[in-house]
Motif scaffolding. Structure first.
Motif, PDB file in Angstrom:
ATOM      1  N   ALA A  99       0.829  -1.204   0.000  1.00  0.00           N
ATOM      2  CA  ALA A  99       0.000   0.000   0.000  1.00  0.00           C
ATOM      3  C   ALA A  99       0.863   1.253   0.000  1.00  0.00           C
ATOM      4  O   ALA A  99       1.835   1.356   0.758  1.00  0.00           O
ATOM      5  N   VAL A 100       0.500   2.203  -0.856  1.00  0.00           N
ATOM      6  CA  VAL A 100       1.174   3.493  -0.941  1.00  0.00           C
ATOM      7  C   VAL A 100       0.095   4.574  -1.040  1.00  0.00           C
ATOM      8  O   VAL A 100      -0.857   4.430  -1.809  1.00  0.00           O
ATOM      9  N   VAL A 101       0.238   5.635  -0.265  1.00  0.00           N
ATOM     10  CA  VAL A 101      -0.670   6.781  -0.395  1.00  0.00           C
ATOM     11  C   VAL A 101      -0.041   7.723  -1.419  1.00  0.00           C
ATOM     12  O   VAL A 101       0.840   8.531  -1.113  1.00  0.00           O
ATOM     13  N   TRP A 102      -0.493   7.607  -2.676  1.00  0.00           N
ATOM     14  CA  TRP A 102       0.062   8.402  -3.768  1.00  0.00           C
ATOM     15  C   TRP A 102      -0.308   9.870  -3.612  1.00  0.00           C
ATOM     16  O   TRP A 102      -1.280  10.212  -2.918  1.00  0.00           O
ATOM     17  N   ASP A 103       0.428  10.747  -4.297  1.00  0.00           N
ATOM     18  CA  ASP A 103       0.238  12.187  -4.115  1.00  0.00           C
ATOM     19  C   ASP A 103      -1.185  12.626  -4.439  1.00  0.00           C
ATOM     20  O   ASP A 103      -1.768  13.452  -3.731  1.00  0.00           O
ATOM     21  N   TRP A 104      -1.801  12.044  -5.460  1.00  0.00           N
ATOM     22  CA  TRP A 104      -3.151  12.480  -5.829  1.00  0.00           C
ATOM     23  C   TRP A 104      -4.185  12.051  -4.797  1.00  0.00           C
ATOM     24  O   TRP A 104      -5.270  12.635  -4.721  1.00  0.00           O
ATOM     25  N   LEU A 105      -3.856  11.067  -3.982  1.00  0.00           N
ATOM     26  CA  LEU A 105      -4.768  10.666  -2.914  1.00  0.00           C
ATOM     27  C   LEU A 105      -4.704  11.608  -1.722  1.00  0.00           C
ATOM     28  O   LEU A 105      -5.591  11.578  -0.857  1.00  0.00           O
ATOM     29  N   ARG A 106      -3.668  12.439  -1.664  1.00  0.00           N
ATOM     30  CA  ARG A 106      -3.530  13.365  -0.553  1.00  0.00           C
ATOM     31  C   ARG A 106      -4.279  14.673  -0.795  1.00  0.00           C
ATOM     32  O   ARG A 106      -4.251  15.573   0.038  1.00  0.00           O
ATOM     33  N   GLU A 107      -4.938  14.759  -1.934  1.00  0.00           N
ATOM     34  CA  GLU A 107      -5.747  15.934  -2.266  1.00  0.00           C
ATOM     35  C   GLU A 107      -7.225  15.546  -2.248  1.00  0.00           C
ATOM     36  O   GLU A 107      -7.606  14.497  -2.765  1.00  0.00           O
ATOM     37  N   VAL A 147     -12.346   6.563 -10.387  1.00  0.00           N
ATOM     38  CA  VAL A 147     -11.020   5.964 -10.258  1.00  0.00           C
ATOM     39  C   VAL A 147     -11.167   4.460 -10.446  1.00  0.00           C
ATOM     40  O   VAL A 147     -11.819   3.785  -9.630  1.00  0.00           O
ATOM     41  N   ALA A 148     -10.601   3.951 -11.506  1.00  0.00           N
ATOM     42  CA  ALA A 148     -10.634   2.510 -11.774  1.00  0.00           C
ATOM     43  C   ALA A 148      -9.354   1.898 -11.210  1.00  0.00           C
ATOM     44  O   ALA A 148      -8.265   2.101 -11.746  1.00  0.00           O
ATOM     45  N   ALA A 149      -9.502   1.193 -10.092  1.00  0.00           N
ATOM     46  CA  ALA A 149      -8.360   0.529  -9.438  1.00  0.00           C
ATOM     47  C   ALA A 149      -8.244  -0.870 -10.019  1.00  0.00           C
ATOM     48  O   ALA A 149      -9.035  -1.759  -9.686  1.00  0.00           O
ATOM     49  N   LEU A 150      -7.266  -1.072 -10.873  1.00  0.00           N
ATOM     50  CA  LEU A 150      -7.216  -2.261 -11.711  1.00  0.00           C
ATOM     51  C   LEU A 150      -5.927  -3.041 -11.539  1.00  0.00           C
ATOM     52  O   LEU A 150      -4.923  -2.522 -11.049  1.00  0.00           O
ATOM     53  N   THR A 169      -6.546   2.728   0.978  1.00  0.00           N
ATOM     54  CA  THR A 169      -6.011   4.080   0.827  1.00  0.00           C
ATOM     55  C   THR A 169      -6.914   4.956  -0.039  1.00  0.00           C
ATOM     56  O   THR A 169      -6.837   6.183   0.034  1.00  0.00           O
ATOM     57  N   LEU A 170      -7.751   4.348  -0.845  1.00  0.00           N
ATOM     58  CA  LEU A 170      -8.594   5.071  -1.796  1.00  0.00           C
ATOM     59  C   LEU A 170     -10.010   5.297  -1.296  1.00  0.00           C
ATOM     60  O   LEU A 170     -10.571   6.393  -1.428  1.00  0.00           O
ATOM     61  N   LEU A 171     -10.633   4.271  -0.711  1.00  0.00           N
ATOM     62  CA  LEU A 171     -12.063   4.345  -0.406  1.00  0.00           C
ATOM     63  C   LEU A 171     -12.449   5.450   0.578  1.00  0.00           C
ATOM     64  O   LEU A 171     -13.552   5.995   0.464  1.00  0.00           O
ATOM     65  N   PRO A 172     -11.627   5.810   1.564  1.00  0.00           N
ATOM     66  CA  PRO A 172     -12.056   6.884   2.466  1.00  0.00           C
ATOM     67  C   PRO A 172     -12.386   8.199   1.758  1.00  0.00           C
ATOM     68  O   PRO A 172     -13.133   9.029   2.295  1.00  0.00           O
ATOM     69  N   SER A 173     -11.861   8.403   0.554  1.00  0.00           N
ATOM     70  CA  SER A 173     -12.141   9.638  -0.185  1.00  0.00           C
ATOM     71  C   SER A 173     -13.297   9.488  -1.165  1.00  0.00           C
ATOM     72  O   SER A 173     -13.598  10.421  -1.910  1.00  0.00           O
ATOM     73  N   CYS A 174     -13.957   8.326  -1.180  1.00  0.00           N
ATOM     74  CA  CYS A 174     -14.968   8.029  -2.203  1.00  0.00           C
ATOM     75  C   CYS A 174     -16.384   8.235  -1.691  1.00  0.00           C
ATOM     76  O   CYS A 174     -16.679   8.029  -0.512  1.00  0.00           O
ATOM     77  N   SER A 175     -17.252   8.608  -2.614  1.00  0.00           N
ATOM     78  CA  SER A 175     -18.682   8.731  -2.327  1.00  0.00           C
ATOM     79  C   SER A 175     -19.435   7.457  -2.660  1.00  0.00           C
ATOM     80  O   SER A 175     -20.577   7.280  -2.220  1.00  0.00           O
ATOM     81  N   ALA A 176     -18.827   6.574  -3.444  1.00  0.00           N
ATOM     82  CA  ALA A 176     -19.436   5.279  -3.783  1.00  0.00           C
ATOM     83  C   ALA A 176     -18.354   4.382  -4.358  1.00  0.00           C
ATOM     84  O   ALA A 176     -17.300   4.849  -4.804  1.00  0.00           O
ATOM     85  N   VAL A 177     -18.617   3.077  -4.340  1.00  0.00           N
ATOM     86  CA  VAL A 177     -17.712   2.107  -4.941  1.00  0.00           C
ATOM     87  C   VAL A 177     -18.531   1.101  -5.737  1.00  0.00           C
ATOM     88  O   VAL A 177     -19.628   0.707  -5.326  1.00  0.00           O
ATOM     89  N   ILE A 178     -17.998   0.719  -6.891  1.00  0.00           N
ATOM     90  CA  ILE A 178     -18.569  -0.346  -7.713  1.00  0.00           C
ATOM     91  C   ILE A 178     -17.607  -1.522  -7.632  1.00  0.00           C
ATOM     92  O   ILE A 178     -16.407  -1.371  -7.923  1.00  0.00           O
TER      93      ILE A 178
END
Length: 416
Positions: free
Chosen positions: A232-240, A281-284, A309-318
């Motif tokens: 797991a890495v918190v990438w720079d775009w996830l910090r915004e 964001v398509a996490a593939l 690292t991604l979902l806390p910033s999301c309004s929904a997930v598929i």
């Protein structure tokens, strides 16, 4: 200090779900080892755990890829576990197919080596995957306490209860029990047979809140789900903070890696959402990303992002209904659109989530571009979905942590 043996199927997602409890037991001073086929060794050791490769690798993934439609077979749908949803003929067929073509394939190659390990190392406690029946044999050989750690609702225990009820109603000449017969045959060389405690353990560790679960087949030990997705890495775009509602699309790894492809199209979903006021964001996996022909302007395709690292910033997930994706979204309080097959407990969990008001469940064949777009509009536009998802998160946070469960497991081993 206890000697604790975890036994898991050789699936990455199953190892990931075991890791937090294995870490907690290690931090409490216990000697923890994780046994599985050699193919799981790297996954176990990358999680910071001690691996014990046992037996030889199985070939079940070749069969999965060859029979992709098997995820939607009636016999693969363990959500159908209560009367009157099933009858004797259906459950009998389910066991007659699942035991030789799934349970035995996953377990048989491990049993001899696990038995030798149990005899030499003498674990005090065995914690096993619910389908890692080889772990139950090891526990019985060593006299260890024995708990199942669930990656699903306990549909295996509920189905077993229903099966035994229905079997008692059949003429004695027709009372076959493929599961018990198989495990008895594997146990007899060590001087014992199969019983219900072997199948269910002395305790069941469940990471689902009550609203999404079913009663367990042995005394329940609730434990909060701790998301772990490997590297797991918190990438720079996830910090915004996202400027628009962010929607994650993730179809997991199992279908692509084991079944030879996904059951819904990433490209079609991205195209369906291309005109929406969203950031998608398509996490593939790399193999999924390579199949894309175009990435819409409102989307980002990434292949090195851990969901927690991604979902806390999301309004929904598929997602596809796998337990890792489902439970990570649940723990992060994110509304879910579940596009799943019928395999395992996917239907039961998906429907329970929808009934709780925290998401929407569809069979993958119903996932047209229009339905996906309309449901994402609901999940991101109607605040009650977010409110209910956060209620589920609060229910998860109220459950005991892995650290809190350690003393209960210590007591279980002492009683044994």
């Amino acid at each position: 200090m206890m000697r604790v043996l975890f036994v898991t199927l050789s699936e990455k997602s199953h190892v990931y779900l075991m890791a937090p409890l294995a870490w907690a037991l290690t931090a409490a001073g216990h000697d923890v080892r994780v046994a599985s086929q050699p193919m799981a060794t790297e996954t176990i050791t990358r999680a910071g755990l001690t691996a014990v490769p046992v037996g030889s690798d199985h070939g079940i993934h070749r069969d999965m890829a060859a029979y992709r439609e098997s995820q939607d077979y009636r016999t693969a749908n363990w959500s159908r576990c209560e009367r009157p949803d099933v009858d004797w003929a259906e459950l009998k067929e389910r066991y007659e197919l699942s035991v030789p073509y799934a349970f035995a394939v996953y377990n048989d190659s491990m049993i001899e080596d696990l038995a030798a390990l149990a005899q030499s190392w003498r674990p005090d406690l065995v914690v096993r995957d619910p389908l890692a029946y080889a772990g139950a044999v090891a526990a019985r050989i060593s006299g260890a306490a024995h708990a199942r750690l669930m990656w699903c609702a306990d549909v295996w225990g509920r189905t077993r209860r229903t099966y035994l009820e229905l079997m008692r109603e059949q003429p004695e000449s027709e009372r076959v029990d493929p599961l018990a017969a198989w495990l008895a045959a594997r146990s007899e060389p060590f001087g014992f047979s199969c019983d219900e405690e072997m199948l269910h353990g002395q305790a069941t560790i469940s990471t689902l809140p009550a609203a999404l679960s079913v009663p367990t087949a042995s005394p329940e030990l609730p434990m909060r789900h701790v998301p772990y997705n490997g590297r797991a890495v918190v990438w720079d775009w996830l910090r915004e903070a996202p400027k628009r509602p962010r929607v994650c699309l993730s179809l997991g790894a199992s279908n692509t890696e084991d079944y030879g492809g996904d059951y819904v199209s990433v490209q079609e979903i991205l195209d369906a959402l291309a005109d929406e006021d969203l950031e998608v964001v398509a996490a593939l996996l790399p193999a999924q990303r390579e199949k894309l022909t175009a990435v819409p302007d409102n989307a980002r395709a990434v292949d090195s992002v851990a969901l927690h690292t991604l979902l806390p910033s999301c309004s929904a997930v598929i997602h596809h209904g796998g337990y890792g994706s489902f439970a990570t979204a649940m723990a992060d309080g994110v509304p879910q659109l579940v596009l799943s097959t019928l395999v395992s407990d996917h239907e039961l969990r998906g429907r329970a989530l929808q009934q709780a008001g925290a998401g929407i469940h569809l069979h993958h064949r119903e996932a047209t571009a229009d339905t996906v777009r309309d449901h994402i509009r609901q999940l991101t536009g109607q605040p009650e979905y977010g409110e209910e998802a956060r209620r589920l998160r609060a229910a998860c946070e109220a459950m005991p942590s892995a650290h809190d469960v350690v003393p209960a497991l210590e007591r279980l081993a002492e009683v044994r």
